[in-house]
Design an enzyme around this catalytic site. Structure first.
Site, short mmCIF file in Angstrom:
data_model
loop_
_atom_site.label_atom_id
_atom_site.label_comp_id
_atom_site.label_asym_id
_atom_site.label_seq_id
_atom_site.Cartn_x
_atom_site.Cartn_y
_atom_site.Cartn_z
N HIS A 121 84.95 41.45 36.46
CA HIS A 121 84.16 41.10 35.27
C HIS A 121 83.67 39.65 35.28
O HIS A 121 82.80 39.30 34.47
CB HIS A 121 84.97 41.32 34.00
CG HIS A 121 85.31 42.74 33.72
ND1 HIS A 121 84.37 43.74 33.69
CD2 HIS A 121 86.51 43.35 33.47
CE1 HIS A 121 84.96 44.90 33.43
NE2 HIS A 121 86.25 44.69 33.29
N ASP A 156 87.25 51.15 39.33
CA ASP A 156 87.96 50.72 38.14
C ASP A 156 87.42 51.46 36.91
O ASP A 156 86.25 51.87 36.88
CB ASP A 156 87.77 49.21 37.96
CG ASP A 156 88.63 48.63 36.86
OD1 ASP A 156 89.72 48.13 37.16
OD2 ASP A 156 88.19 48.65 35.69
N HIS A 158 86.52 50.30 34.19
CA HIS A 158 85.44 49.54 33.57
C HIS A 158 84.37 49.17 34.59
O HIS A 158 84.68 48.97 35.77
CB HIS A 158 85.99 48.27 32.93
CG HIS A 158 87.09 48.51 31.94
ND1 HIS A 158 88.43 48.48 32.30
CD2 HIS A 158 87.04 48.79 30.62
CE1 HIS A 158 89.16 48.74 31.23
NE2 HIS A 158 88.35 48.93 30.20
N ASP A 243 93.05 51.99 36.54
CA ASP A 243 93.16 52.22 35.10
C ASP A 243 92.40 53.46 34.63
O ASP A 243 92.34 53.73 33.43
CB ASP A 243 92.74 50.99 34.30
CG ASP A 243 91.53 50.26 34.85
OD1 ASP A 243 90.98 50.72 35.87
OD2 ASP A 243 91.14 49.24 34.28
#
Length: 330
Positions: A121, A156, A158, A243
């Site tokens: 990120h 991931d 996200h 995740d």
């Protein structure tokens, strides 16, 4: 093919025990590393390495904020992202370890950098989403000094908005991200395909909550793997965040530990050669088992995709990508 893990205790300098992204979650993940994996101690990246992706102002700001944070405390720079007095050094080790994993892969050895803080990120000019510096992006930028093309696969939960931004105008990096639709950071839609020379070299596959290994396998088989084969990268780097697991407290996906072995095996079949992986997210109890499945696949085990029917929305997404008119690398 041999396999190594780049990790160590140095990441504990960045720690807030009350935060999901704490040293405890790395220790839990390390339980999945097989005993026979060669361990490599992490080395720090240089500020000049960071500058391949991040602005000098951003690097200086993180250093300054860390030094201003009282020892023994966590200081928050946004509601999600903290740092401590030792976080700058820990982040340098995380970024350096990602590069070490890339070096091992270029030398023919699978390598997994089990590090923290995570990185995908982190924007060129902003830390966010638990991430201070973008480990995979910096390692990829360094690799481009030695090779012509790098593919990054980000599974991931996200979307890796920082990684996408770093290479959005490049035709030397193929960025493929599969992620849960509509969650943080709110980016990663199919229409985000790159710009300028990079048009078509960003491929986003947002999936509905409740997606399973069948959805992920379909995206890999029909979208990512054909694009990787056409792209013919010299290196494949994985932003490996687990995740999307069924028991992860931060997500709503339903992958089982073996599904991560399935995805790893699919990448190995798409492109002969070693993989470099770097840890992103992963906070559930099954994280260690997922790590174990990844290492098993790297060691030659092949996992059969779990039976299941992909969601109708996933099938529609795949049809949109494979239909006429969608730009993909050639």
């Amino acid at each position: 093919m041999p396999c190594s893990v780049v990790t160590g205790d140095l990441f504990a300098a960045h720690n807030d025990p009350d935060h999901p992204e704490s040293e405890a979650r790395l220790k839990a993940a390390l339980a999945g590393v097989p005993g026979g994996a060669r361990r490599i101690a992490p080395e720090q990246a240089l500020p000049g390495d960071l500058a391949l992706v991040h602005t000098h102002r951003q690097i200086a700001a993180i250093r300054s904020l860390c030094r201003a944070c009282p020892p023994g405390r966590a200081c928050y720079i946004d509601p999600d992202t903290y740092l401590t007095w030792g976080s700058f050094d820990a982040a340098l080790y995380a970024t350096g370890a990602a590069w070490q994993a890339v070096e091992q892969a270029l030398d023919g050895e699978h390598s997994f950098a089990l590090v923290r803080p995570p990185g995908h990120h982190a924007m060129p000019d902003r830390a966010m989403g638990f991430c201070l510096f973008n480990n995979v992006a910096v390692a990829t930028a360094r690799a481009l000094r030695e090779v012509d093309r790098v593919a990054i696969v980000d599974w991931d939960l996200h979307h890796g908005n920082g990684t996408q931004t770093a290479f959005y105008t490049s035709d030397r990096v193929l960025y493929c991200s599969v992620h849960q639709m509509g969650v943080f950071p709110g980016t990663g839609w199919p229409e985000e395909q790159g710009s300028g020379p990079g048009v078509g070299y960003t491929i986003n596959a947002p999936l509905e909550s409740g997606s399973t290994g069948a959805d992920y396998a379909l995206v890999f088989r029909r979208i990512f793997l054909p694009a990787i084969r056409r792209f013919e990268p010299d290196l494949v780097v994985v932003s490996a965040g687990q995740d999307a697991a069924f028991d992860d407290p931060l997500g709503s996906m339903l992958l089982r530990p073996d599904d991560f072995g399935v995805l790893t095996g699919m990448l190995l079949e798409a492109r002969p050669g070693a993989l470099a992986l770097a840890l992103e997210g992963g906070y559930g109890r099954s994280h260690a088992a997922a790590i174990g499945s990844i290492f098993a696949a790297l060691d030659g085990a092949r996992f059969t995709p779990r039976e299941g029917v992909p969601k109708a929305s996933t099938r529609l997404l795949v049809e949109a990508y494979t239909g006429a008119g969608h730009t993909v690398p050639a």
